[in-house]
Write a protein that holds these residues in place. Structure first.
Motif, PDB file in Angstrom:
ATOM      1  N   GLN A  64       0.864  -1.181   0.000  1.00  0.00           N
ATOM      2  CA  GLN A  64       0.000   0.000   0.000  1.00  0.00           C
ATOM      3  C   GLN A  64       0.902   1.233   0.000  1.00  0.00           C
ATOM      4  N   ASN A  65       0.783   2.033  -1.061  1.00  0.00           N
ATOM      5  CA  ASN A  65       1.653   3.213  -1.197  1.00  0.00           C
ATOM      6  C   ASN A  65       1.253   4.356  -0.280  1.00  0.00           C
ATOM      7  N   TYR A  79     -10.336 -12.404  10.440  1.00  0.00           N
ATOM      8  CA  TYR A  79     -10.815 -12.285   9.064  1.00  0.00           C
ATOM      9  C   TYR A  79      -9.649 -12.106   8.080  1.00  0.00           C
ATOM     10  N   GLY A  80      -8.437 -12.021   8.611  1.00  0.00           N
ATOM     11  CA  GLY A  80      -7.290 -11.751   7.763  1.00  0.00           C
ATOM     12  C   GLY A  80      -7.099 -10.286   7.472  1.00  0.00           C
ATOM     13  N   THR A  81      -8.003  -9.439   7.978  1.00  0.00           N
ATOM     14  CA  THR A  81      -7.846  -8.001   7.831  1.00  0.00           C
ATOM     15  C   THR A  81      -6.918  -7.475   8.927  1.00  0.00           C
ATOM     16  N   VAL A  82      -6.473  -6.246   8.766  1.00  0.00           N
ATOM     17  CA  VAL A  82      -5.503  -5.666   9.688  1.00  0.00           C
ATOM     18  C   VAL A  82      -6.052  -4.340  10.221  1.00  0.00           C
ATOM     19  N   VAL A  83      -6.069  -4.209  11.552  1.00  0.00           N
ATOM     20  CA  VAL A  83      -6.491  -2.966  12.177  1.00  0.00           C
ATOM     21  C   VAL A  83      -5.280  -2.049  12.311  1.00  0.00           C
ATOM     22  N   LEU A  84      -5.369  -0.866  11.752  1.00  0.00           N
ATOM     23  CA  LEU A  84      -4.343   0.161  11.865  1.00  0.00           C
ATOM     24  C   LEU A  84      -4.876   1.247  12.794  1.00  0.00           C
ATOM     25  N   LEU A  85      -4.015   1.739  13.677  1.00  0.00           N
ATOM     26  CA  LEU A  85      -4.483   2.690  14.684  1.00  0.00           C
ATOM     27  C   LEU A  85      -3.382   3.688  15.010  1.00  0.00           C
ATOM     28  N   ASP A 123      -6.904  -4.536   4.016  1.00  0.00           N
ATOM     29  CA  ASP A 123      -6.882  -5.876   3.435  1.00  0.00           C
ATOM     30  C   ASP A 123      -5.531  -6.081   2.761  1.00  0.00           C
ATOM     31  N   PRO A 124      -4.641  -6.926   3.336  1.00  0.00           N
ATOM     32  CA  PRO A 124      -3.303  -7.068   2.757  1.00  0.00           C
ATOM     33  C   PRO A 124      -3.281  -7.822   1.431  1.00  0.00           C
ATOM     34  N   VAL A 125      -4.389  -8.463   1.059  1.00  0.00           N
ATOM     35  CA  VAL A 125      -4.444  -9.166  -0.228  1.00  0.00           C
ATOM     36  C   VAL A 125      -4.796  -8.194  -1.342  1.00  0.00           C
ATOM     37  N   SER A 126      -5.859  -7.420  -1.144  1.00  0.00           N
ATOM     38  CA  SER A 126      -6.282  -6.472  -2.181  1.00  0.00           C
ATOM     39  C   SER A 126      -5.605  -5.114  -2.060  1.00  0.00           C
ATOM     40  N   GLY A 127      -5.094  -4.805  -0.849  1.00  0.00           N
ATOM     41  CA  GLY A 127      -4.472  -3.513  -0.617  1.00  0.00           C
ATOM     42  C   GLY A 127      -5.461  -2.410  -0.289  1.00  0.00           C
TER      43      GLY A 127
END
Length: 561
Positions: A64-65, A79-85, A123-127
């Motif tokens: 992710q740029n 869910y494989g998603t990532v929480v950014l905080l 989502d690290p797969v789709s970005g």
């Protein structure tokens, strides 16, 4: 390299002119040609081996740029998603909230009306990035997942000092968001540490000017701990203490250079451990720590704690960014009859490093700087080279330097294991506000590091379970890999912030000898951990690992739910 075309033609022409000569000369020419071909093959194999050696050091990619926020706290959900905080009192981020949504906070020290996000789900797969709404300030807060996958987040600064927040994860295209609870912490906490306990509660330890621990949900009054008191430490090197749940149901708590064994069932210190040699190890001197993998093959006994890095005392107090970081690691078996620190040196000096337990039971150490300490503008000389630590190797051979990144990650950076075996690296902001220029700008790019094991042939789990009750057995059908060298390993999903992954845990399950079926797959029977003391109930990433190469992980809920 080998026989040139010109020499080959000359050789052929010469042989034609001397066709009348003896057969021994013809044989000599054939032998020479064969030798030349062998040389060519040897050189080709050597080149391929060298090329593989380069690949075997791992690789980096930007996934992710522009995440819009610099993630100070990061957690991977089931869910494989990532929480950014990030913190809220930092002014506008680069990620807008949906139209018409703004944060109104009269207590905010920067923007009382802010229409940008300070948290997101990635989502690290789709970005893809979806902004999340959070109201109170989460600066230097703490957290941990509950048994049902809910992320519990505690404390912070300003109006977030006593706050408890929850996040029930969903897929990247879902509508989950933060919930601010109405029940406060008993003691406000800033720079604290959370650890999930076998009874389903979380213990929250320490914080700036907070020398107690407490439980969430509340279970009695807060408990004073001299270990995390600021009374004897002008620099406060006892923040974000290292807390690990040991397999005897006691807590290992480490602050600055000292550590204790704590019985959370009686709220009492039951042992004092030796002082680690060298520099201060906790925030703001900022080393890192991990409990090495536990194994069912030895009955889940003999835990070991690894502590690496830190800063020269005074690097924070005097804002002396030129002072060197620590180069040493200490390793201790806290439950042994005579616990002692075994010291060894890393290849590079490092503070603010992140330790990530990998599914092959190695420890990845990355991010950080070679000089200074944590804090705004307090560090110099970013360390770009990750190292791999193999705890089972002989002393002197445990560290391997890997491929360097091109992006410095210093203060407020994170690293988290993903279910596909990569390591997600985010954040880095050594400024009070977002500063996108200069030598160490606020970093909005997100990278993924592929460890060396991802260059091999990955096995796969054909029938992953969704639940795994304590003490139960399960027959895993596995394809690919070497059936004679297979492991089933589970890893928790920690809450990572300030160089410590809270709740990080790796469990090597006891398994049977693999049995091959008629379809080329093989079955391995694995036994679940016996209790919540070994594996606090939660979602874990479950990997099949063959010759050190992991499969794609499956999420499994461990416990008796």
């Amino acid at each position: 390299m080998g026989v040139s075309r010109r020499n080959y033609i000359l050789m052929m022409g010469s042989s034609k002119r001397r066709s009348c000569c003896s057969s021994s000369r013809s044989s000599s020419w054939l032998v020479m040609l064969v030798l030349q071909l062998l040389v060519l093959m040897f050189q080709l194999v050597a080149f391929m081996g060298l090329h593989q050696g380069v690949e075997a050091q791992g690789s980096w990619e930007i996934v992710q740029n522009n995440a819009g926020i610099a993630s100070m706290h990061t957690a991977v959900t089931n869910y494989g998603t990532v929480v950014l905080l990030d913190r809220t009192d930092i002014g506008p981020s680069q990620l807008p909230l949906p139209d018409g949504v703004c944060r109104n906070d009269a207590n905010d020290e920067s923007s009382t009306v802010d229409c940008t996000a300070h948290s997101a789900i990635f989502d690290p797969v789709s970005g893809t990035i979806r902004p999340l709404f959070i109201q109170t300030d989460t600066w230097c807060s703490s957290g941990q997942f509950d048994a049902d996958g809910t992320l519990v987040q505690t404390g912070g600064d300003n109006d977030g000092f006593s706050k408890i927040r929850t996040f029930s994860p969903c897929a990247a295209d879902g509508d989950c968001n933060w919930v601010e609870t109405t029940t406060p912490l008993q003691n406000g906490r800033w720079y604290a540490t959370n650890q999930r306990l076998p009874d389903g509660t979380q213990v929250v330890v320490g914080g700036r000017s907070t020398s107690t621990l407490e439980y969430v949900p509340a279970n009695g009054a807060p408990v004073f701990l001299d270990l995390i008191s600021n009374a004897n430490d002008a620099q406060n090197d006892n923040l974000y203490p290292y807390v690990h749940l040991l397999p005897n149901n006691q807590l290992f708590i480490f602050a600055n250079r000292d550590s204790i064994l704590f019985d959370w069932t009686t709220n009492s210190v039951v042992g004092n451990l030796p002082t680690i040699p060298g520099e201060p190890r906790n925030y703001p001197s900022a080393g890192s720590s991990a409990m090495l993998p536990l194994s069912g093959f030895n009955g889940w006994t003999d835990p070991e704690i690894l502590v690496c890095g830190g800063s020269t005392y005074g690097a924070f107090l005097n804002v002396a960014a030129e002072l060197p970081a620590s180069i040493s690691c200490g390793r201790i078996a806290p439950l042994s009859a005579t616990p002692a620190w075994a010291m060894e040196d890393m290849p590079l000096r490092r503070n603010m490093g992140d330790m990530v337990l990998l599914p092959d039971r190695t420890v990845l150490i990355l991010n950080g700087a070679a000089n200074g300490a944590q804090g705004w503008g307090n560090a110099q000389n970013p360390v770009l080279t990750p190292v791999l630590y193999t705890s089972t190797a002989a002393v002197g051979t445990r560290f391997q330097s890997l491929t360097a990144t091109q992006i410095p990650r210093v203060y407020h950076s994170t690293a988290n294991l993903l279910p596909d075996g990569r390591v997600l690296v985010a954040g880095s902001n050594t400024h009070q506000f977002y500063t996108l220029t200069g030598d160490l700008p606020t970093e909005l790019r997100i990278e993924a590091f592929s460890p060396p094991y991802l260059s091999g042939n990955q096995p796969s789990i054909n029938n992953p379970p969704s639940t795994f009750p304590y003490g139960s057995t399960y027959d895993f059908s596995i394809s690919g890999g070497n059936p004679d060298l297979i492991e089933i390993n589970m890893l928790s999903a920690p809450y990572t912030t300030h160089s410590f992954s809270q709740g990080q845990r790796l469990l090597q399950l006891q398994t049977t000898v693999p049995v091959e079926d008629f379809f080329g797959a093989y079955t391995v029977t694995a036994t679940a951990p016996p209790s919540a003391v070994i594996a606090p109930s939660a979602y874990y990433m479950l990997f099949a690992v063959s010759q050190g190469i992991p499969s794609q992980a499956s999420w499994v809920q461990v416990g008796n739910n």
